[in-house]
Design an enzyme around this catalytic site. Structure first.
Site, mmCIF file in Angstrom:
data_model
loop_
_atom_site.group_PDB
_atom_site.id
_atom_site.type_symbol
_atom_site.label_atom_id
_atom_site.label_comp_id
_atom_site.label_asym_id
_atom_site.label_seq_id
_atom_site.Cartn_x
_atom_site.Cartn_y
_atom_site.Cartn_z
ATOM 1 N N GLY A 17 0.805 -1.208 0.000
ATOM 2 C CA GLY A 17 0.000 0.000 0.000
ATOM 3 C C GLY A 17 0.844 1.266 0.000
ATOM 4 N N SER A 18 0.282 2.323 0.608
ATOM 5 C CA SER A 18 0.826 3.675 0.484
ATOM 6 C C SER A 18 2.210 3.864 1.082
ATOM 7 C CB SER A 18 -0.135 4.670 1.134
ATOM 8 O OG SER A 18 -1.406 4.597 0.524
ATOM 9 N N ALA A 19 2.732 2.889 1.816
ATOM 10 C CA ALA A 19 4.065 3.032 2.404
ATOM 11 C C ALA A 19 5.138 3.246 1.342
ATOM 12 C CB ALA A 19 4.401 1.812 3.251
ATOM 13 N N VAL A 20 4.859 2.883 0.069
ATOM 14 C CA VAL A 20 5.866 3.016 -0.985
ATOM 15 C C VAL A 20 5.786 4.363 -1.700
ATOM 16 C CG1 VAL A 20 5.760 0.516 -1.370
ATOM 17 C CG2 VAL A 20 4.459 2.046 -2.854
ATOM 18 N N LYS A 21 4.898 5.236 -1.278
ATOM 19 C CA LYS A 21 4.680 6.489 -2.025
ATOM 20 C C LYS A 21 5.899 7.399 -2.042
ATOM 21 C CE LYS A 21 -0.360 6.611 -1.624
ATOM 22 N NZ LYS A 21 -1.542 7.195 -0.955
#
Length: 682
Positions: free
Chosen positions: A361-365
């Site tokens: 999820g968004s942790a890689v943004k």
């Protein structure tokens, strides 16, 4: 005839007497190797994690030319003085023991057909098979006491010439040692020795990292047998079978003792001299502080138990966490709790950090934003984008978690703070030169997946990190074409905000470390140094030290990295109502990070592809602390939770990991710290 006899005697005794005498007295020399204790394993503070326990043992060294009948007699004698553990004796074991007697062998031969008897001179191997087959059909009954010499004979006959095996290595009593020692002269080849077994003073919690060692009984793993034998191992040698024990086998095994023996013309040992007493294996000194490791494990257990109690973890795989020094790559903790969703039993699974992958999820943004800046579609000073949803035909509106219209536009740092999916998708559209009209089919460059993954790869996402543990996986990359063979545009947009490809947690730790240290992708490692062993068994001088290794320099400028670091600071310290990690703003010094929430699916029975699929949520977090001078970077994942809004279990774990690290490493509070500071250097 008498003259011929005299002539022959003269020839033998006068002309060739000395040569023939020397031939009779000739001896062969060979070297017998003996086992030594394996090296030990210590944590970063010098605490012993793996040690060796010495046990009295009864050993047997097989002489050259010894017959089965002689070994049977020896086994029967030895059985008078020791009791060996019972094993699962097979009919073949009983047959081999029975046929070891010449009288029994001859009696069985008489029972065979004439054709089978004829094999004794033409095909000895086939003849013995016929004997064994007959005995197995007519096996005599042996009492438990009578089976003792059979157990011993089985071990003896399984050895090779001049190799040493353990007849009994556990539970040898003082009485057995005394009686065997008293009768050694009547039992050639039998001796008193010492066996070594692995012990774990801190329990089994870290054995999934350290690995295991094979037993003397199981010996060398069958899949690598040839390789081990070629490197001088004996078939019954103990070797590391998994993880650190396996990866550092050449370091831990030590050097065997060497004894030169002389074999006389009658195959008896006439002399032996120890040439080398052997050297215990070298020790591994790990980067992990076992006390901090225990804290992380306890936190995982506590938080995951809370999720189970709340009824949201019925189909969850468990919970995983890793901590790493972002400046060197040293692993500070590596922990996992895996749940069997059929039985709901939970076990330690630290290696899940390197060999299990999840959609994070968004942790890689952070990687998405930096990739877009490298691509030139935004810059550190020009990065505002409209925050309006993406409307594609035949698919639900692609938006962020907050209501449509909450933000008119966002800059990069604010997009990270509120975790805007829309912002990341619009970055992907710019990178892929999208032709977009709402509610119409959108086109992207055919290489959009390659473009985005290239940037992710810079941070280690989607490839092995190189950690010094076997079994690491590279994660999972979703398909780049759909069932119709065309580019899945929607999936490309999903990739931009972390809802498509799957990564391992160690990759996430490497990625966040690269941001924390301003652009250096470090190779993670667990072994800090290798040291020798002193005479008292303690760790001696350092033989080698692992040097931090930079795998790559991220192709982002410091100005670009600062934008992402500022955004990650705001993730924790922002004041917007949609800020995602304010639960961590009580930590002092302040931390920076990024939350992740992925919408995923899992099957009720993961082994049955026809079982029901359940919609789940995977929670993740990456972060570093102190934000202005990072000393620790962490990654956390709690996969496949159910319920509309699972509690912030990822943040509960992260908060405790940071707090414990601060307290155990004397990280002083910043007297000027405020949870509303505007920059990470404030």
């Amino acid at each position: 005839m008498f003259a011929a006899l005299v002539g022959q005697l003269a020839y033998l005794q006068i002309l060739n007497g000395s040569r023939l005498t020397a031939e009779v007295d000739r001896t062969d020399k060979t070297v017998i190797k003996g086992n030594v204790p394996r090296g030990l394993v210590f944590d970063s503070k010098g605490r012993a994690l793996v040690t060796n326990k010495a046990n009295s043992a009864i050993t047997y060294t097989r002489s050259v030319g010894i017959t089965s009948a002689q070994m049977k007699a020896l086994a029967q004698t030895l059985a008078k003085y020791i009791t060996v553990p019972s094993t699962s004796l097979t009919p073949r074991d009983f047959a081999d023991y029975y046929l070891a007697s010449d009288a029994n062998s001859q009696a069985v031969t008489k029972k065979l057909s004439k054709a089978d008897q004829a094999l004794s001179t033409s095909d000895s191997s086939e003849f013995y098979k016929k004997q064994v087959a007959y005995v197995q059909k007519h096996l005599p009954t042996y009492t438990k006491a009578q089976q003792q010499p059979i157990e011993i004979f089985k071990v003896m006959s399984g050895s090779t010439q001049l190799s040493t095996v353990y007849i009994k290595a556990e539970g040898v009593t003082e009485k057995e040692v005394a009686e065997v020692g008293e009768h050694l002269t009547s039992m050639p080849g039998v001796n008193l020795g010492t066996d070594w077994q692995r012990e774990y003073p801190n329990g089994d919690s870290m054995t999934s990292i350290i690995g295991r060692v094979s037993s003397e009984k199981s010996g060398l793993p069958a899949e690598n047998l040839s390789s081990y034998l070629a490197n001088g191992y004996a078939r019954n040698d103990r070797v590391g079978t998994s993880y650190l024990e396996n990866a550092y086998e050449n370091v831990l095994k030590g050097s065997k003792s060497q004894t030169q023996v002389e074999i006389g013309s009658k195959n008896q040992i006439v002399n032996s001299v120890q040439q080398f007493k052997g050297q215990q294996g070298a020790n591994l000194n790990l980067t992990i502080d076992s006390a901090y490791q225990a804290k992380v494990e306890a936190t995982l257990t506590k938080v995951f138990d809370q999720a189970r109690a709340a009824g949201v973890a019925n189909v969850s795989d468990g919970a995983y966490a890793v901590a790493m020094d972002p400046n060197s790559g040293r692993i500070l903790a590596l922990a996992g709790r895996q749940q069997n969703i059929k039985t709901h039993t939970v076990t330690n699974d630290a290696l899940g950090v390197i060999n299990r992958s999840f959609v994070m999820g968004s942790a890689v943004k952070g990687a998405t934003v930096l990739g877009a800046m490298q691509d030139g579609v935004i810059t550190p000073t020009d990065n505002y984008l409209p925050d309006t949803p993406i409307y594609l035909p035949g698919t639900p509106v692609k938006k962020s978690v907050y209501p449509v219209g909450t933000f008119g536009s966002l800059d990069a740092a604010s997009a990270l703070e509120v975790s805007s999916n829309i912002y990341m998708m619009r970055l992907a559209m710019k990178e892929g030169h999208a032709k977009y009209v709402p509610n119409d089919y959108m086109s992207l460059d055919s290489n959009i997946f390659t473009t985005m993954r290239k940037y992710f790869t810079e941070f280690g996402l989607g490839q092995k990190t190189g950690i010094d543990l076997p079994g690491e996986t590279s994660g999972y990359a979703g398909p780049t074409v759909n069932s119709a063979g065309t580019l899945p545009v929607g999936s490309a947009l999903d990739l931009s905000y972390g809802n498509y490809d799957a990564y391992t947690l160690i990759q996430m730790a490497q990625y966040i470390s690269s941001i924390a240290n301003n652009g250096y992708r470090m190779q993670p490692y667990l072994v800090q140094s290798i040291s020798s062993t002193l005479a008292d068994g303690s760790s001696g001088p350092i033989l080698s030290t692992t040097q931090p290794k930079v795998l790559a320099k991220i192709l982002s400028t410091q100005a670009q990295i600062n934008v992402v670091k500022q955004g990650m600071w705001q993730v924790v310290h922002g004041t917007n109502g949609w800020t995602t990690a304010t639960a961590l703003n009580t930590l002092n010094p302040g931390v920076a990070g990024k939350t992740g929430t992925a919408q995923t699916f899992t099957r009720v029975d993961p082994e049955d592809n026809t079982s029901e699929q359940v919609e789940t949520t995977t929670l993740s977090f990456v972060g570093f602390a102190p934000a202005s001078n990072p000393k620790i970077a962490i990654a956390v994942v709690v996969p496949n939770l159910t319920g509309d809004e699972p509690a912030n279990y990822n943040l509960m774990i992260a908060q405790q990991m940071f707090a414990d690290y601060y307290s155990m490493n004397n990280i002083k509070a910043d007297p000027n710290y405020s949870s509303h500071q505007s920059t990470i250097n404030g």
